[in-house]
Design a protein around this motif. Structure first.
Motif, PDB file in Angstrom:
ATOM      1  N   LEU A  94     -30.117  -7.596 -39.319  1.00  0.00           N
ATOM      2  CA  LEU A  94     -29.113  -8.658 -39.365  1.00  0.00           C
ATOM      3  C   LEU A  94     -27.879  -8.271 -38.558  1.00  0.00           C
ATOM      4  O   LEU A  94     -27.393  -9.053 -37.730  1.00  0.00           O
ATOM      5  CB  LEU A  94     -28.750  -8.950 -40.816  1.00  0.00           C
ATOM      6  N   ASN A  95     -27.368  -7.070 -38.778  1.00  0.00           N
ATOM      7  CA  ASN A  95     -26.162  -6.632 -38.072  1.00  0.00           C
ATOM      8  C   ASN A  95     -26.404  -6.488 -36.571  1.00  0.00           C
ATOM      9  O   ASN A  95     -25.533  -6.826 -35.767  1.00  0.00           O
ATOM     10  CB  ASN A  95     -25.649  -5.323 -38.666  1.00  0.00           C
ATOM     11  N   ALA A  96     -27.583  -6.007 -36.195  1.00  0.00           N
ATOM     12  CA  ALA A  96     -27.895  -5.871 -34.763  1.00  0.00           C
ATOM     13  C   ALA A  96     -27.947  -7.240 -34.095  1.00  0.00           C
ATOM     14  O   ALA A  96     -27.433  -7.422 -32.988  1.00  0.00           O
ATOM     15  CB  ALA A  96     -29.213  -5.128 -34.579  1.00  0.00           C
ATOM     16  N   ALA A  97     -28.559  -8.212 -34.775  1.00  0.00           N
ATOM     17  CA  ALA A  97     -28.637  -9.561 -34.197  1.00  0.00           C
ATOM     18  C   ALA A  97     -27.248 -10.173 -34.041  1.00  0.00           C
ATOM     19  O   ALA A  97     -26.939 -10.776 -33.014  1.00  0.00           O
ATOM     20  CB  ALA A  97     -29.519 -10.452 -35.067  1.00  0.00           C
ATOM     21  N   ARG A 100     -25.138  -8.657 -31.073  1.00  0.00           N
ATOM     22  CA  ARG A 100     -25.571  -8.830 -29.683  1.00  0.00           C
ATOM     23  C   ARG A 100     -24.672  -9.778 -28.895  1.00  0.00           C
ATOM     24  O   ARG A 100     -24.713  -9.798 -27.670  1.00  0.00           O
ATOM     25  CB  ARG A 100     -27.010  -9.335 -29.644  1.00  0.00           C
ATOM     26  N   GLU A 101     -23.885 -10.567 -29.590  1.00  0.00           N
ATOM     27  CA  GLU A 101     -22.984 -11.493 -28.905  1.00  0.00           C
ATOM     28  C   GLU A 101     -21.540 -11.167 -29.276  1.00  0.00           C
ATOM     29  O   GLU A 101     -21.103 -11.451 -30.389  1.00  0.00           O
ATOM     30  CB  GLU A 101     -23.271 -12.941 -29.296  1.00  0.00           C
ATOM     31  N   PRO A 102     -20.794 -10.572 -28.371  1.00  0.00           N
ATOM     32  CA  PRO A 102     -19.387 -10.345 -28.678  1.00  0.00           C
ATOM     33  C   PRO A 102     -18.633 -11.683 -28.665  1.00  0.00           C
ATOM     34  O   PRO A 102     -18.785 -12.484 -27.743  1.00  0.00           O
ATOM     35  CB  PRO A 102     -18.899  -9.417 -27.566  1.00  0.00           C
ATOM     36  N   VAL A 103     -17.890 -11.913 -29.706  1.00  0.00           N
ATOM     37  CA  VAL A 103     -17.131 -13.160 -29.813  1.00  0.00           C
ATOM     38  C   VAL A 103     -15.672 -12.847 -30.114  1.00  0.00           C
ATOM     39  O   VAL A 103     -15.348 -11.803 -30.679  1.00  0.00           O
ATOM     40  CB  VAL A 103     -17.697 -14.084 -30.915  1.00  0.00           C
ATOM     41  N   THR A 104     -14.825 -13.775 -29.731  1.00  0.00           N
ATOM     42  CA  THR A 104     -13.403 -13.659 -30.003  1.00  0.00           C
ATOM     43  C   THR A 104     -12.990 -14.836 -30.873  1.00  0.00           C
ATOM     44  O   THR A 104     -13.187 -15.994 -30.481  1.00  0.00           O
ATOM     45  CB  THR A 104     -12.586 -13.713 -28.692  1.00  0.00           C
ATOM     46  N   PRO A 105     -12.445 -14.562 -32.057  1.00  0.00           N
ATOM     47  CA  PRO A 105     -12.001 -15.683 -32.889  1.00  0.00           C
ATOM     48  C   PRO A 105     -10.744 -16.326 -32.299  1.00  0.00           C
ATOM     49  O   PRO A 105      -9.853 -15.643 -31.805  1.00  0.00           O
ATOM     50  CB  PRO A 105     -11.724 -15.043 -34.252  1.00  0.00           C
ATOM     51  N   GLN A 106     -10.713 -17.623 -32.333  1.00  0.00           N
ATOM     52  CA  GLN A 106      -9.568 -18.394 -31.872  1.00  0.00           C
ATOM     53  C   GLN A 106      -9.190 -19.385 -32.972  1.00  0.00           C
ATOM     54  O   GLN A 106     -10.063 -19.935 -33.624  1.00  0.00           O
ATOM     55  CB  GLN A 106      -9.906 -19.173 -30.598  1.00  0.00           C
ATOM     56  N   MET A 107      -7.903 -19.616 -33.139  1.00  0.00           N
ATOM     57  CA  MET A 107      -7.472 -20.570 -34.150  1.00  0.00           C
ATOM     58  C   MET A 107      -7.075 -21.875 -33.478  1.00  0.00           C
ATOM     59  O   MET A 107      -6.346 -21.882 -32.494  1.00  0.00           O
ATOM     60  CB  MET A 107      -6.295 -20.020 -34.956  1.00  0.00           C
ATOM     61  N   PRO A 126     -28.420 -18.574 -23.954  1.00  0.00           N
ATOM     62  CA  PRO A 126     -28.406 -19.389 -25.179  1.00  0.00           C
ATOM     63  C   PRO A 126     -29.311 -18.830 -26.276  1.00  0.00           C
ATOM     64  O   PRO A 126     -29.039 -19.019 -27.450  1.00  0.00           O
ATOM     65  CB  PRO A 126     -28.870 -20.770 -24.707  1.00  0.00           C
ATOM     66  N   HIS A 127     -30.385 -18.120 -25.902  1.00  0.00           N
ATOM     67  CA  HIS A 127     -31.255 -17.505 -26.914  1.00  0.00           C
ATOM     68  C   HIS A 127     -30.471 -16.475 -27.718  1.00  0.00           C
ATOM     69  O   HIS A 127     -30.502 -16.473 -28.952  1.00  0.00           O
ATOM     70  CB  HIS A 127     -32.460 -16.834 -26.263  1.00  0.00           C
ATOM     71  N   LEU A 128     -29.794 -15.605 -27.003  1.00  0.00           N
ATOM     72  CA  LEU A 128     -29.015 -14.561 -27.658  1.00  0.00           C
ATOM     73  C   LEU A 128     -27.923 -15.170 -28.526  1.00  0.00           C
ATOM     74  O   LEU A 128     -27.703 -14.745 -29.664  1.00  0.00           O
ATOM     75  CB  LEU A 128     -28.420 -13.644 -26.586  1.00  0.00           C
ATOM     76  N   ARG A 129     -27.251 -16.190 -28.009  1.00  0.00           N
ATOM     77  CA  ARG A 129     -26.177 -16.834 -28.767  1.00  0.00           C
ATOM     78  C   ARG A 129     -26.707 -17.498 -30.035  1.00  0.00           C
ATOM     79  O   ARG A 129     -26.068 -17.436 -31.090  1.00  0.00           O
ATOM     80  CB  ARG A 129     -25.454 -17.858 -27.882  1.00  0.00           C
TER      81      ARG A 129
END
Length: 199
Positions: A94-97, A100-107, A126-129
């Motif tokens: 679960l954590n590895a999946a 795999r996509e670094p994200v930045t939270p935005q408000m 899009p598969h990875l996302r």
């Protein structure tokens, strides 16, 4: 009640209506239908192939193992109770999946509205996302307050997990409650018929 994507993913294994278990993700076409119906607003441009199907099924296996761990000491869903992934492996998957996509939270804070968080990603695949979004949904659910109300349905032949909506709820839906009550009634009468000394 708000949508729970983690629960929807776990529920792709379900009772088939004939005493068996159906798997909505057993084929590429079934997986594509589920992705389109449940996650279309998460990731655009996803074309399901064998690889993506395999990744989603593997993630579901981890999620169902963690759901089983969460409902313990109550019994897990009978659909996969005999072949649950070890919890440490499920957590790692679960954590590895999710990672795999670094994200930045935005408000976002619209005028006159409430503030909300959205995640920005530079990832183009899009598969990875999609897989990462499903993993994050499971993490959000399992670390949130709704996890305390997660249950495995105890009705005969049911294999679903559900979130309990009220204190006395035992089954995922009314038809499961009807089936459980009918089975209990049948067992009582069968026992009485087998033992004539019973009143």
């Amino acid at each position: 009640m708000e949508r729970c994507l983690a629960l929807e993913l776990a529920s792709t294994i379900r009772h088939d209506g004939d005493g068996g278990v159906a798997d909505d993700l057993a084929t590429v076409q079934g997986t594509a239908r589920w992705v389109r119906d449940r996650t279309g607003d998460i990731v655009d441009g996803v074309t399901v192939d064998e690889n993506l199907m395999g990744e989603i099924v593997a993630l579901r296996q981890a999620v169902r193992a963690l759901f089983a761990h969460s409902v313990s000491p109550a019994p897990p869903s009978p659909a996969d109770a005999h072949r649950l992934m070890p919890v440490d492996r499920a957590l790692a998957r679960l954590n590895a999946a999710a990672g795999r996509e670094p994200v930045t939270p935005q408000m976002d804070w619209p005028s006159g509205g409430a503030p909300a968080t959205r995640l920005l990603s530079a990832e183009r695949d899009p598969h990875l996302r999609l897989v990462a979004a499903l993993a994050r949904a499971a993490i959000d659910f399992l670390t949130g307050p709704r996890r305390e109300d997660l249950r495995a349905c105890t009705a005969p032949r049911c294999v679903r997990y559900f979130v309990k909506k009220h204190g006395r709820q035992e089954w995922c839906k009314p038809s499961c409650g009807n089936r459980a009550r009918a089975a209990r009634h049948y067992r009582r009468h069968a026992a009485a018929d087998a033992d004539p000394a019973q009143p």
